[in-house]
Design an enzyme around this catalytic site. Structure first.
Site, PDB file in Angstrom:
ATOM      1  N   CYS A 118       0.374   2.425   6.676  1.00 35.88           N
ATOM      2  CA  CYS A 118       0.802   1.050   6.927  1.00 35.88           C
ATOM      3  C   CYS A 118       0.844   0.319   5.596  1.00 35.88           C
ATOM      4  O   CYS A 118       0.341   0.809   4.582  1.00 35.88           O
ATOM      5  CB  CYS A 118      -0.182   0.358   7.872  1.00 35.88           C
ATOM      6  N   CYS A 162       0.798  -1.227   0.000  1.00 36.51           N
ATOM      7  CA  CYS A 162       0.000   0.000   0.000  1.00 36.51           C
ATOM      8  C   CYS A 162       0.831   1.277   0.000  1.00 36.51           C
ATOM      9  O   CYS A 162       0.278   2.372  -0.077  1.00 36.51           O
ATOM     10  CB  CYS A 162      -0.945   0.004   1.197  1.00 36.51           C
TER      11      CYS A 162
END
Length: 471
Positions: free
Chosen positions: A455, A135
């Site tokens: 994250c 991500c």
């Protein structure tokens, strides 16, 4: 770790009542901060090139399986690149290098950066490569480009990210793949017939992709549910935060604040001009949904999780000297950044907790110096758990080796134009959205420093400090 966290952090000061309060407070104050011009120090360093964000764009982020369903990833990336060219009037031969991030790769365009660049009309003399870091892939694309500029290798970089979840690769079983490869090599009819006769019904079962950790075999949603439980984050808190995200995104969209979104004419369909996942609901409706991962007692649902999304983003970053020489007025400086990694089982989604204090220390700033926060919202439970961890001296001392907590970002500064829960999360494209949003919010609100944090799968994380360009 989970049981220790549960008993030690249930008394965290961030309660569901406060969650509701910060949602209301953000709705009423976020767009109207308009802080007076700050007089804080600049983060420029002697002998180090200033690297600037000239501009950033993105396609509308759409729920997978909707209007983009018949496209390919490079189509979306190409649209973002063309949108950036149109927005900046950038000569195509002025770009020294192109870097794109992607997570779920289309095998036909494994170096999607190159294919998209050629499709967008960039010079075939312009090198391009693709990176992947879950991500934070486009964050990695941007910081890789920043490093190339800082090293004097380039002056102008286009970075971005693309994700296309409408048509992810679905593989045959391994046994079937081996048979098919052997068939391709078979030299006689008898050999081919023998291989075909070895195929069994079970061999035809496909390998479906999953958002799961290779090292632990646990899905990210399952990990988020465990993390929320470990930090004592309730279902109510998660639903309240998710509703806040959608309400703020809707307000930003209606107010014309999401100016990074470009119009995209989908072949054979209408022009797409806005994100389609922004859907404010009610607490009552959200409460009816059943747990999505840990059943029947989990707290993570479809309503408080980010959804599978198609989309692409792109930014133009330059040395300040080059940008000014070309007549551009940059939006922001890209300053210090860090990457972190931790235990992918129990701390998979705690990247912001670990990266935020590190990047603040590197910049010589405190949490109070930051005017704008943009954190990636993978799950509402993940955000709330990070906020509780950041507000815990015990967690800082026990797990991070720090003397004290970093503190909690004020909610009136936090994701006030919505986030991944509402705007959507095309895995590799989100990083550029976060950075561009910080730059736009700093301009709109008169702040000087912004902080991006995210994250990523593998227990990794990222944070970057962004400084407003003098207006």
């Amino acid at each position: 770790m989970a049981s220790m966290l549960l008993t030690s952090l249930r008394s965290s000061p961030l309660t569901s009542v406060q969650a509701a309060q910060f949602a209301a407070r953000s709705l009423s104050t976020s767009v109207h901060l308009q802080a007076q011009a700050k007089s804080k120090k600049t983060l420029a360093k002697p002998g180090v090139k200033n690297i600037v964000l000239v501009d950033g764009v993105r396609t509308p982020f759409l729920l997978s399986g909707t209007t983009y369903a018949d496209l390919m990833p490079h189509d979306l990336a190409r649209a973002a690149l063309q949108g950036l060219l149109n927005r900046t009037a950038l000569p195509k031969d002025a770009v020294d290098y192109i870097i794109y991030g992607t997570v779920i790769q289309e095998v036909k365009t494994s170096n999607v950066a190159r294919e998209a660049a050629l499709g967008a009309g960039f010079s075939d003399k312009t090198p391009a490569h693709t990176v992947t870091m879950a991500c934070i892939s486009s964050n990695q694309a941007m910081t890789t480009g920043a490093g190339m500029i800082a090293a004097g290798q380039c002056d102008a970089i286009v970075a971005g990210g693309v994700e296309f979840m409408s048509d992810v690769p679905i593989r045959h079983s391994r046994r079937m793949r081996k048979t098919m490869l052997s068939l391709n090599k078979a030299k006689t009819l008898g050999a081919r017939l023998s291989l075909l006769g070895s195929i069994r019904l079970a061999h035809l079962a496909p390998e479906l992709p999953a958002v799961a950790e290779f090292s632990t075999a646990e899905s990210m949603g399952h990990s988020a549910d465990r993390l929320a439980a470990a930090f004592g984050v309730t279902r109510l808190e998660q639903d309240e935060f998710a509703l806040r995200s959608h309400m703020l995104a809707k307000k930003a969209q209606d107010g014309g604040l999401l100016s990074d979104v470009i119009n995209f004419k989908v072949p054979g369909k209408d022009i797409v001009s806005k994100d389609n996942g922004i859907r404010p609901s009610t607490m009552e409706q959200m409460a009816k949904l059943k747990p999505a991962f840990i059943k029947p007692h989990g707290t993570v649902t479809a309503a408080n999780s980010s959804f599978l999304t198609d989309g692409a983003s792109a930014v133009l970053i330059m040395s300040e000297e080059k940008a000014l020489a070309m007549g551009y007025k940059p939006k922001a400086y890209l300053r210090d950044f860090v990457y972190v990694s931790q235990d992918p089982k129990d701390q998979l989604l705690l990247g912001p907790t670990y990266s935020t204090p590190k990047v603040l220390e590197r910049s010589g700033l405190s949490l109070n110096d930051i005017d704008v926060f943009e954190f990636h919202e993978a799950f509402a439970g993940q955000i709330m758990a990070n906020l509780k961890a950041m507000d815990s001296d015990w967690f800082a001392q026990t797990y991070m080796g720090r003397k004290s907590k970093v503190g909690v970002p004020p909610m009136e500064k936090f994701n006030t134009w919505g986030g991944s829960l509402s705007l959507g999360h095309p895995f590799a494209a989100t990083g550029c959205r976060l950075v561009t949003t910080v730059a736009h919010r700093l301009q709109k609100e008169g702040g000087q420093y912004g902080l991006v944090a995210a994250c990523a799968a593998g227990g990794q994380g990222h944070a970057m400090v962004i400084e407003a360009y003098p207006q």
